[in-house]
Scaffold this motif. Structure first.
Motif, PDB file in Angstrom:
ATOM      1  N   ALA A 131      20.430  39.554 -15.379  1.00 37.56           N
ATOM      2  CA  ALA A 131      19.965  40.474 -14.343  1.00 37.56           C
ATOM      3  C   ALA A 131      19.874  41.866 -14.960  1.00 37.56           C
ATOM      4  CB  ALA A 131      20.933  40.473 -13.157  1.00 37.56           C
ATOM      5  N   LEU A 132      18.922  42.666 -14.485  1.00 40.58           N
ATOM      6  CA  LEU A 132      18.660  43.969 -15.085  1.00 40.58           C
ATOM      7  C   LEU A 132      18.860  45.111 -14.090  1.00 40.58           C
ATOM      8  CD1 LEU A 132      15.304  43.273 -16.993  1.00 40.58           C
ATOM      9  CD2 LEU A 132      17.641  43.144 -17.882  1.00 40.58           C
ATOM     10  N   VAL A 133      19.451  46.185 -14.591  1.00 42.98           N
ATOM     11  CA  VAL A 133      19.516  47.463 -13.887  1.00 42.98           C
ATOM     12  C   VAL A 133      18.895  48.496 -14.804  1.00 42.98           C
ATOM     13  CG1 VAL A 133      21.069  49.333 -13.215  1.00 42.98           C
ATOM     14  CG2 VAL A 133      21.496  47.010 -12.411  1.00 42.98           C
ATOM     15  N   THR A 134      17.917  49.233 -14.316  1.00 44.51           N
ATOM     16  CA  THR A 134      17.306  50.282 -15.131  1.00 44.51           C
ATOM     17  C   THR A 134      17.069  51.531 -14.283  1.00 44.51           C
ATOM     18  OG1 THR A 134      14.884  50.166 -14.848  1.00 44.51           O
ATOM     19  CG2 THR A 134      15.921  48.374 -16.090  1.00 44.51           C
ATOM     20  N   ALA A 184      21.454  39.257  -7.226  1.00 45.65           N
ATOM     21  CA  ALA A 184      21.243  38.380  -6.071  1.00 45.65           C
ATOM     22  C   ALA A 184      20.909  36.960  -6.516  1.00 45.65           C
ATOM     23  CB  ALA A 184      20.130  38.937  -5.193  1.00 45.65           C
ATOM     24  N   GLY A 185      20.187  36.806  -7.643  1.00 47.67           N
ATOM     25  CA  GLY A 185      19.886  35.485  -8.175  1.00 47.67           C
ATOM     26  C   GLY A 185      20.977  35.024  -9.130  1.00 47.67           C
ATOM     27  N   ALA A 186      20.881  33.788  -9.591  1.00 47.87           N
ATOM     28  CA  ALA A 186      21.869  33.245 -10.520  1.00 47.87           C
ATOM     29  C   ALA A 186      21.690  33.899 -11.884  1.00 47.87           C
ATOM     30  CB  ALA A 186      21.707  31.738 -10.630  1.00 47.87           C
ATOM     31  N   ALA A 187      22.734  34.528 -12.392  1.00 53.49           N
ATOM     32  CA  ALA A 187      22.679  35.200 -13.686  1.00 53.49           C
ATOM     33  C   ALA A 187      23.947  34.908 -14.469  1.00 53.49           C
ATOM     34  CB  ALA A 187      22.509  36.702 -13.501  1.00 53.49           C
ATOM     35  N   ASP A 188      23.817  34.897 -15.795  1.00 49.50           N
ATOM     36  CA  ASP A 188      24.983  34.730 -16.663  1.00 49.50           C
ATOM     37  C   ASP A 188      25.591  36.076 -17.049  1.00 49.50           C
ATOM     38  OD1 ASP A 188      24.485  31.917 -16.812  1.00 49.50           O
ATOM     39  OD2 ASP A 188      22.953  32.312 -18.334  1.00 49.50           O
ATOM     40  N   ALA A 189      24.786  37.137 -16.972  1.00 48.98           N
ATOM     41  CA  ALA A 189      25.252  38.466 -17.354  1.00 48.98           C
ATOM     42  C   ALA A 189      24.345  39.509 -16.720  1.00 48.98           C
ATOM     43  CB  ALA A 189      25.272  38.634 -18.866  1.00 48.98           C
ATOM     44  N   LEU A 190      24.830  40.739 -16.699  1.00 49.16           N
ATOM     45  CA  LEU A 190      24.074  41.880 -16.189  1.00 49.16           C
ATOM     46  C   LEU A 190      23.877  42.868 -17.335  1.00 49.16           C
ATOM     47  CD1 LEU A 190      22.993  43.655 -13.757  1.00 49.16           C
ATOM     48  CD2 LEU A 190      25.322  44.567 -13.616  1.00 49.16           C
ATOM     49  N   PHE A 191      22.675  43.411 -17.468  1.00 47.09           N
ATOM     50  CA  PHE A 191      22.400  44.435 -18.472  1.00 47.09           C
ATOM     51  C   PHE A 191      21.999  45.730 -17.803  1.00 47.09           C
ATOM     52  CE2 PHE A 191      19.259  46.453 -21.478  1.00 47.09           C
ATOM     53  CZ  PHE A 191      20.226  46.997 -22.311  1.00 47.09           C
ATOM     54  N   LEU A 192      22.705  46.800 -18.156  1.00 46.79           N
ATOM     55  CA  LEU A 192      22.415  48.153 -17.670  1.00 46.79           C
ATOM     56  C   LEU A 192      21.633  48.867 -18.767  1.00 46.79           C
ATOM     57  CD1 LEU A 192      26.047  48.972 -16.433  1.00 46.79           C
ATOM     58  CD2 LEU A 192      24.214  47.824 -15.150  1.00 46.79           C
ATOM     59  N   SER A 193      20.337  49.056 -18.575  1.00 42.76           N
ATOM     60  CA  SER A 193      19.493  49.569 -19.638  1.00 42.76           C
ATOM     61  C   SER A 193      19.443  51.096 -19.651  1.00 42.76           C
ATOM     62  CB  SER A 193      18.069  49.012 -19.502  1.00 42.76           C
ATOM     63  OG  SER A 193      17.320  49.266 -20.665  1.00 42.76           O
ATOM     64  N   MET A 212      31.127  38.350 -14.156  1.00 44.92           N
ATOM     65  CA  MET A 212      30.222  38.031 -15.255  1.00 44.92           C
ATOM     66  C   MET A 212      30.276  39.159 -16.272  1.00 44.92           C
ATOM     67  SD  MET A 212      26.404  38.895 -13.693  1.00 44.92           S
ATOM     68  CE  MET A 212      26.603  37.739 -12.339  1.00 44.92           C
ATOM     69  N   PRO A 213      29.891  38.892 -17.512  1.00 39.26           N
ATOM     70  CA  PRO A 213      29.820  39.973 -18.489  1.00 39.26           C
ATOM     71  C   PRO A 213      28.810  41.034 -18.066  1.00 39.26           C
ATOM     72  CG  PRO A 213      29.722  37.840 -19.580  1.00 39.26           C
ATOM     73  CD  PRO A 213      29.559  37.584 -18.107  1.00 39.26           C
ATOM     74  N   VAL A 214      29.155  42.280 -18.280  1.00 38.44           N
ATOM     75  CA  VAL A 214      28.262  43.401 -18.015  1.00 38.44           C
ATOM     76  C   VAL A 214      28.040  44.131 -19.333  1.00 38.44           C
ATOM     77  CG1 VAL A 214      27.941  45.570 -16.782  1.00 38.44           C
ATOM     78  CG2 VAL A 214      28.997  43.615 -15.618  1.00 38.44           C
ATOM     79  N   LEU A 215      26.798  44.199 -19.733  1.00 44.52           N
ATOM     80  CA  LEU A 215      26.412  44.869 -20.970  1.00 44.52           C
ATOM     81  C   LEU A 215      25.666  46.145 -20.642  1.00 44.52           C
ATOM     82  CD1 LEU A 215      24.938  41.732 -22.777  1.00 44.52           C
ATOM     83  CD2 LEU A 215      27.284  42.596 -22.926  1.00 44.52           C
ATOM     84  N   SER A 216      25.781  47.133 -21.511  1.00 46.63           N
ATOM     85  CA  SER A 216      24.991  48.350 -21.321  1.00 46.63           C
ATOM     86  C   SER A 216      24.354  48.742 -22.638  1.00 46.63           C
ATOM     87  CB  SER A 216      25.845  49.494 -20.778  1.00 46.63           C
ATOM     88  OG  SER A 216      26.578  50.134 -21.805  1.00 46.63           O
ATOM     89  N   ALA A 217      23.338  49.582 -22.564  1.00 47.64           N
ATOM     90  CA  ALA A 217      22.583  49.975 -23.751  1.00 47.64           C
ATOM     91  C   ALA A 217      23.482  50.642 -24.789  1.00 47.64           C
ATOM     92  CB  ALA A 217      21.428  50.897 -23.355  1.00 47.64           C
ATOM     93  N   ASN A 218      24.287  51.597 -24.362  1.00 42.45           N
ATOM     94  CA  ASN A 218      25.165  52.285 -25.314  1.00 42.45           C
ATOM     95  C   ASN A 218      26.251  51.355 -25.854  1.00 42.45           C
ATOM     96  OD1 ASN A 218      23.932  54.839 -25.396  1.00 42.45           O
ATOM     97  ND2 ASN A 218      24.896  55.431 -23.475  1.00 42.45           N
TER      98      ASN A 218
END
Length: 256
Positions: A131-134, A184-193, A212-218
Motif C-alpha cells: 500500500a502506498l502513501v505519498t 483498506a485492501g490486503a497488503a503485506d507492507a505500507l510504503f511512505l514515499s 505490518m511492516p511500514v517502510l519510508s523513503a528515508n
C-alpha cells in the motif's frame, strides 16, 4: 583546560548523500545513522519547478548526479546514496539502474537510490503486495505504481495529498490518516514515499496499529546505504531494521 585525556574524536565512516535542492529533513536522515558513521550531504542545483514528473526528471539527470558525486568524493565516502524517491522511480527500473551506474562511474564508489533501496527492502521482507502513501500529485503517484508494477509488486491501495511544494511541512497526523486509508485492501507492507516527508517517529506507531511492516523513503535509503558498508541503521521498533543482519542482496533482483 586540559582535554588531552579525551583522546580525540573517534574515527568516522562516511556515507555520501545527494538530495534535491528543496530537501529539508537532514535531521531525519541522521536519526537512522549509528555513531561511527557520518553523513556527507550535498544538494542538486535549484530549479524553479514545482514537485512534478518534470522536476523528478530534471533533478535526476546524469550530469547533475555526476557533478554531485564528484563534489562529495573529496570527503571520501564509502558509499553514496541518491535520496530522492520520485527522481529515482520516474524513469522505471532501467533508469534507476542507469543512475546508480552513473554515480558509481563518477566516484568509483558503491551507490544506491531511494527507489532501488525500496525494492531491496521489499525483497528482504518478502513483500509482494504494498500500500502506498505519498504527498505527490496523482500523476507522480501513478509513476510510483508503474515502477513497482514493473518490479513485480502489486499496489493494493493508495492515498496521496496532491502537493507540489512544502512537503516537509506535512504533519505526522496527515501521514497517519493517509496510511489508514491506503491499507483498506490486503497488503503485506505500507510504503511512505518521498524523502521530504517526515516519517521517523510515526513508523513504529503505524506498525503497531496496522500489524505490518511500514517502510519510508528515508528509512530504506539509509538502511540500504549503511548495509553496503557493513553497518546497520538504528531505529526503535521498525520491522526492516529488526530483520536480522543479512548481507546486502543485489538490488537488481527486484521483488519478483
Amino acid at each position: 583546560m586540559d582535554v588531552s585525556f579525551l583522546g580525540g574524536p573517534a574515527p568516522q565512516r562516511g556515507v555520501g548523500v545527494v538530495a534535491p535542492f528543496d530537501f529539508a529533513l537532514d535531521r531525519e536522515l541522521w536519526r537512522w545513522v549509528p555513531e561511527e558513521v557520518s553523513l556527507r550531504l550535498t544538494r542538486t542545483p535549484y530549479l524553479p519547478v514545482e514537485v512534478s514528473l518534470d522536476l523528478a526528471r530534471l533533478v535526476s539527470e546524469h550530469e547533475t548526479l555526476t557533478d554531485a558525486v564528484r563534489a562529495l568524493s573529496a570527503s571520501e565516502p564509502e558509499v553514496v546514496a541518491y535520496a530522492c524517491a520520485s527522481g529515482s522511480f520516474v524513469g522505471g527500473l532501467a533508469a534507476e539502474r542507469a543512475m546508480c551506474a552513473a554515480m558509481t562511474r563518477a566516484g568509483d564508489i558503491a551507490s544506491v537510490t531511494t527507489s532501488g533501496a525500496l525494492l531491496e527492502a521489499l525483497t528482504e521482507l518478502g513483500v509482494r503486495r504494498v500500500a502506498l502513501v505519498t504527498p505527490y500529485t496523482e500523476s507522480v503517484t501513478a509513476a510510483l505504481e508503474d515502477y513497482l508494477g514493473e518490479a513485480g509488486a502489486a499496489v493494493t491501495g493508495r492515498a496521496f495529498l496532491g502537493l507540489t511544494r512544502h512537503i516537509w511541512k506535512v504533519p505526522y497526523r496527515a501521514v497517519v490518516d493517509m496510511a489508514r486509508r491506503a491499507v483498506a485492501g490486503a497488503a503485506d507492507a505500507l510504503f511512505l514515499s518521498c524523502t521530504n516527508l517526515a516519517t521517523y517517529d510515526v513508523i513504529p506507531h503505524l506498525e503497531a496499529e496496522l500489524r505490518m511492516p511500514v517502510l519510508s523513503a528515508n528509512q530504506v535509503t539509509m538502511w540500504a546505504a549503511l548495509r553496503r558498508i557493513g553497518a546497520r541503521a538504528v531505529g526503535p521498533y521498525q520491522a526492516l531494521l529488526m530483520n536480522g543482519a543479512q548481507p546486502a542482496r543485489d538490488p537488481q533482483e527486484g521483488v519478483t
